[in-house]
Scaffold this active site. Structure first.
Site, PDB file in Angstrom:
ATOM      1  N   GLY A  85      -8.003  -7.820   3.299  1.00  0.00           N
ATOM      2  CA  GLY A  85      -9.058  -8.494   4.047  1.00  0.00           C
ATOM      3  C   GLY A  85      -9.415  -7.797   5.341  1.00  0.00           C
ATOM      4  O   GLY A  85     -10.003  -8.413   6.236  1.00  0.00           O
ATOM      5  N   GLY A  86      -9.075  -6.530   5.461  1.00  0.00           N
ATOM      6  CA  GLY A  86      -9.474  -5.767   6.646  1.00  0.00           C
ATOM      7  C   GLY A  86      -8.586  -5.992   7.860  1.00  0.00           C
ATOM      8  O   GLY A  86      -8.780  -5.367   8.897  1.00  0.00           O
TER       9      GLY A  86
ATOM     10  N   ARG B 265      -3.471  -5.928 -13.343  1.00  0.00           N
ATOM     11  CA  ARG B 265      -4.016  -7.089 -14.045  1.00  0.00           C
ATOM     12  C   ARG B 265      -5.265  -6.682 -14.807  1.00  0.00           C
ATOM     13  O   ARG B 265      -5.716  -5.551 -14.702  1.00  0.00           O
ATOM     14  CB  ARG B 265      -4.391  -8.159 -13.016  1.00  0.00           C
TER      15      ARG B 265
ATOM     16  N   GLU C 110      -5.642   2.525  -5.040  1.00  0.00           N
ATOM     17  CA  GLU C 110      -4.663   1.478  -5.324  1.00  0.00           C
ATOM     18  C   GLU C 110      -4.633   1.206  -6.810  1.00  0.00           C
ATOM     19  O   GLU C 110      -5.490   1.660  -7.557  1.00  0.00           O
ATOM     20  CB  GLU C 110      -4.986   0.191  -4.552  1.00  0.00           C
TER      21      GLU C 110
ATOM     22  N   LYS D  45       0.810  -1.210   0.000  1.00  0.00           N
ATOM     23  CA  LYS D  45       0.000   0.000   0.000  1.00  0.00           C
ATOM     24  C   LYS D  45       0.847   1.266   0.000  1.00  0.00           C
ATOM     25  O   LYS D  45       0.652   2.146  -0.830  1.00  0.00           O
ATOM     26  CB  LYS D  45      -0.941  -0.008   1.208  1.00  0.00           C
TER      27      LYS D  45
ATOM     28  N   GLU E  13      -4.723   7.356   7.565  1.00  0.00           N
ATOM     29  CA  GLU E  13      -5.377   8.250   6.598  1.00  0.00           C
ATOM     30  C   GLU E  13      -6.646   8.798   7.209  1.00  0.00           C
ATOM     31  O   GLU E  13      -7.234   8.174   8.094  1.00  0.00           O
ATOM     32  CB  GLU E  13      -5.803   7.459   5.352  1.00  0.00           C
TER      33      GLU E  13
ATOM     34  N   VAL F 277     -12.269  -7.791 -13.711  1.00  0.00           N
ATOM     35  CA  VAL F 277     -13.515  -8.496 -14.033  1.00  0.00           C
ATOM     36  C   VAL F 277     -14.408  -7.611 -14.921  1.00  0.00           C
ATOM     37  O   VAL F 277     -15.039  -8.084 -15.861  1.00  0.00           O
ATOM     38  CB  VAL F 277     -14.267  -8.853 -12.731  1.00  0.00           C
TER      39      VAL F 277
ATOM     40  N   ASN G 203      -4.443  -1.910  -9.625  1.00  0.00           N
ATOM     41  CA  ASN G 203      -4.543  -3.342  -9.895  1.00  0.00           C
ATOM     42  C   ASN G 203      -3.747  -3.649 -11.156  1.00  0.00           C
ATOM     43  O   ASN G 203      -4.037  -3.124 -12.219  1.00  0.00           O
ATOM     44  CB  ASN G 203      -6.003  -3.757 -10.081  1.00  0.00           C
TER      45      ASN G 203
END
Lengths: 450, 193
Positions: free
Chosen positions: A164-165, A293, A289, A116, A200, A296, A291
């Site tokens: 995942g938090g 890749r 962020e 991150k 943040e 979807v 990605n």
């Protein structure tokens, strides 16, 4: 272009890539787990290698088995799709070590964008705004408290290696920061072996807007405009559209240009997505962020730009240049995608694996065009081991109201039985005033009771 | 070929009384047992070359019998997880696994058993013809095969002992070329000549 390509994935994305490969004259080799062996979607491949047992850790996540499968089938390249190993820099490096082209950015880019804080530093340097917060990783709890006072409460503590938090804490007072800091650090250390935290300002609501970019080895990067993915449940996207109803034409052009510049600045090669959060009220867009890749929801971009993103990925991975200029990319009409998951939305989105007794989605109920990306057909099994996406319905029409109308008619005419699906939820959203007005955020699903 | 650095058990399933031995991973399958080889738990049955190195393939528990499938013609055959590598007929086990010292007359067959544990080689050297082949007639002292024990090779001669006749005709190999045998394991199936 490559002669043979291995698709290191399953289901819908595997089919999508196999088709793009075939269109480009590339032989497509698939991998399956023993649970997927013989599934109808594997017919899309010229050759299929079973790489292990049903659980992802036994098959779709087994890096060495997948690389071995690529070697022994004479493949020159590996496309990771999304999920599984798509953002695993070690897998990309293992491919390269074994003489296989990994279809994605360089392992070092994936590594940097996967953490991150390093990704934020890189993007801030490349000219993107960040959500106000700590300037780097926090050294101790006193620094956390000082930064929280500067940016104003509420704030959120995040783990550098997070996901995942875990290691994440929302704090509304100094006392809460002092209490949360040690436990967040301990949790992050336990989960990721990395206890580094940053802080943040906590933004509630807002819209999730992401820009599709494509870069090549020659330092060029272009954008294919944005997608709005604000209809979410627990950070899972349900409906995506392009263009975003929340941006003006000027904002759209400016955001796209900034994203493309940032991608060029980090030397990004291939297709990628830069995600932004549009703050409520101000609409200020800050980098969330990247990605590294295929996403979807890439089809909505393909529908409004007419550009085949997977085809571009293959061309660029094979050493080619981006096949068009920025001026050559125009946005036409409006596209919406609904993700059809085998889940029961009226029962807490419980996954419902099973056999598809019926599966048909009409393509001709207009007014717009309909595209269905799926790997299933009537009689297919939805196995319990993998994610619940069974189809994506994508519509394209002259404007947003017509796109919504096309989607409503299409989903209303779909017959899928044997498993529960998210179609009732989509119909509720599409029929709600909130969604049609375009005025909603990520906090709740428009038209669906919380 | 790199030296196998560990063992993998073949995956076992059964179809209509035939034992199916399947590949435990993705890789190049090499050094397979030949048709007729007699297998028992723990025996090496070829090797699998994987990205992380070669692994010896082992016959799993509960498998005894004779291989009834033909080996691949490729030296390094690419296989996927679960691909069928061998079909084993357990009914052949009674005939083939006579390892109690006496060569019993089983049907029309006689069996020459190994006097010691080791690795059997059918040929005097790579690329050369086997010492004997089905149809050959063996007499006292004729060389049958080599047995490798702790890197030492010795010739196994035919001996008319343990109920074997002075002259016998070779019916088939029961120990694979390069396969491991224990003392008392069958090497050759024979009939009186």
């Amino acid at each position: 272009m490559f002669r043979s390509l291995l698709v290191a994935n399953r289901g819908e994305v595997a089919v999508r890539i196999a088709r793009a490969a075939r269109d480009a004259g590339v032989r497509a080799v698939g991998i399956v787990s023993s649970a997927d062996q013989g599934a109808s979607w594997t017919e899309e491949f010229d050759e299929v290698v079973c790489v292990g047992g049903p659980a992802p850790a036994e098959s779709y996540l087994r890096m060495s088995a997948i690389v071995q499968a690529a070697r022994q089938t004479g493949c020159a390249a590996v496309h990771p799709g999304w999920g599984f190993l798509a953002e695993n820099a070690r897998f990309a490096a293992l491919c390269e070590q074994n003489g296989l082209t990994f279809i994605g950015p360089a392992p070092s880019t994936m590594e940097r964008m996967g953490l991150k804080w390093p990704s934020k530093v890189a993007m801030r340097a490349a000219g993107l705004d960040l959500t106000p917060g700590s300037d780097g990783l926090l050294t101790d709890v006193d620094e956390a408290v000082r930064v929280a006072q500067e940016v104003g409460y509420p704030v959120i503590l995040k783990a550098d290696a997070g996901g995942g938090g875990r290691g994440m804490r929302i704090c509304r007072t100094e006392a809460e920061v002092r209490e949360a800091f040690p436990s967040a650090r301990a949790e992050a250390t336990a989960a990721f072996g990395n206890g580094a935290l940053f802080l943040e300002k906590f933004v509630t609501g807002g819209r999730h807007i992401e820009v599709q970019i494509i870069g090549d080895r020659f330092g060029r990067a272009v954008h294919l405009f944005e997608r709005d993915c604000s209809v979410q449940r627990n950070h899972q996207k349900l409906i995506e559209e392009s263009p975003s109803p929340a941006l003006s034409a000027e904002e759209r052009t400016e955001l796209g240009a900034r994203a493309a510049q940032a991608a060029a600045a980090i030397g990004y090669v291939g297709a990628g997505t830069i995600e932004f959060l549009a703050a409520p009220e101000t609409g200020r867009l800050s980098f969330m962020e990247m990605n590294t890749r295929l996403q979807v929801e890439h089809p909505v971009t393909e529908m409004v730009t007419g550009i085949d993103i997977v085809r571009e990925q293959l061309r660029i991975a094979a050493g080619g240049a981006v096949g068009f200029t920025q001026d050559g990319v125009s946005l036409e009409g409006h596209s919406i995608e609904c993700r059809i998951n085998a889940e029961d939305p009226s029962d807490g989105f419980r996954p419902t694996p099973g056999t598809l007794d019926e599966f048909s989605i009409p393509l001709d109920l207009g007014p717009g065009r309909v595209r269905v990306d799926t790997h299933v057909r009537e009689g297919a099994e939805v196995p319990p081991y993998y994610d619940s996406l069974i189809a994506k319905v994508i519509v394209h029409a002259a404007d947003r109201p017509q796109a919504i109308e096309t989607m409503k008619r299409t989903l209303g005419g779909a017959r899928i039985t044997g498993v529960s699906t998210t179609i009732p939820l989509h119909l509720a959203v599409l029929g709600s005033d909130e969604f049609t007005s375009g005025n909603y955020d990520t906090r709740s699903i428009p038209g669906w009771p919380a | 070929m790199s030296v196998p650095n560990h063992h993998l058990d073949l995956r076992l399933s059964e179809e209509e009384g035939i034992l199916i031995l399947r590949a435990p991973d993705v890789g190049y399958f090499t050094a397979p047992l030949t048709r007729g080889a007699v297998v028992a738990p723990g025996m090496q049955a070829g090797a699998l070359q994987r990205l992380e190195g070669a692994a010896a393939l082992r016959i799993p528990e509960g498998v005894r019998g004779a291989v009834i499938s033909d080996p691949s013609e490729r030296v390094l055959a690419p296989v996927g997880y679960g691909d069928v590598l061998y079909r084993v007929d357990p009914a052949s086990a009674g005939e083939a696994m006579q390892d109690e010292g006496e060569a019993d007359d089983v049907g029309a067959g006689l069996v020459l058993v190994s006097e010691q544990s080791g690795r059997v080689w059918h040929r005097p050297g790579p690329g050369e013809d086997p010492f004997c082949a089905p149809g050959d007639v063996l007499e006292e002292g004729a060389a049958v095969c080599l047995i490798e024990v702790m890197k030492t090779f010795s010739t196994v001669p035919y001996r008319a002992t343990r109920g074997l006749p002075a002259r016998a005709r070779v019916v088939r190999w029961l120990a694979a070329d390069g396969g491991d045998v224990q003392k008392g394991d069958p090497i050759l199936g024979l009939e009186p000549a």
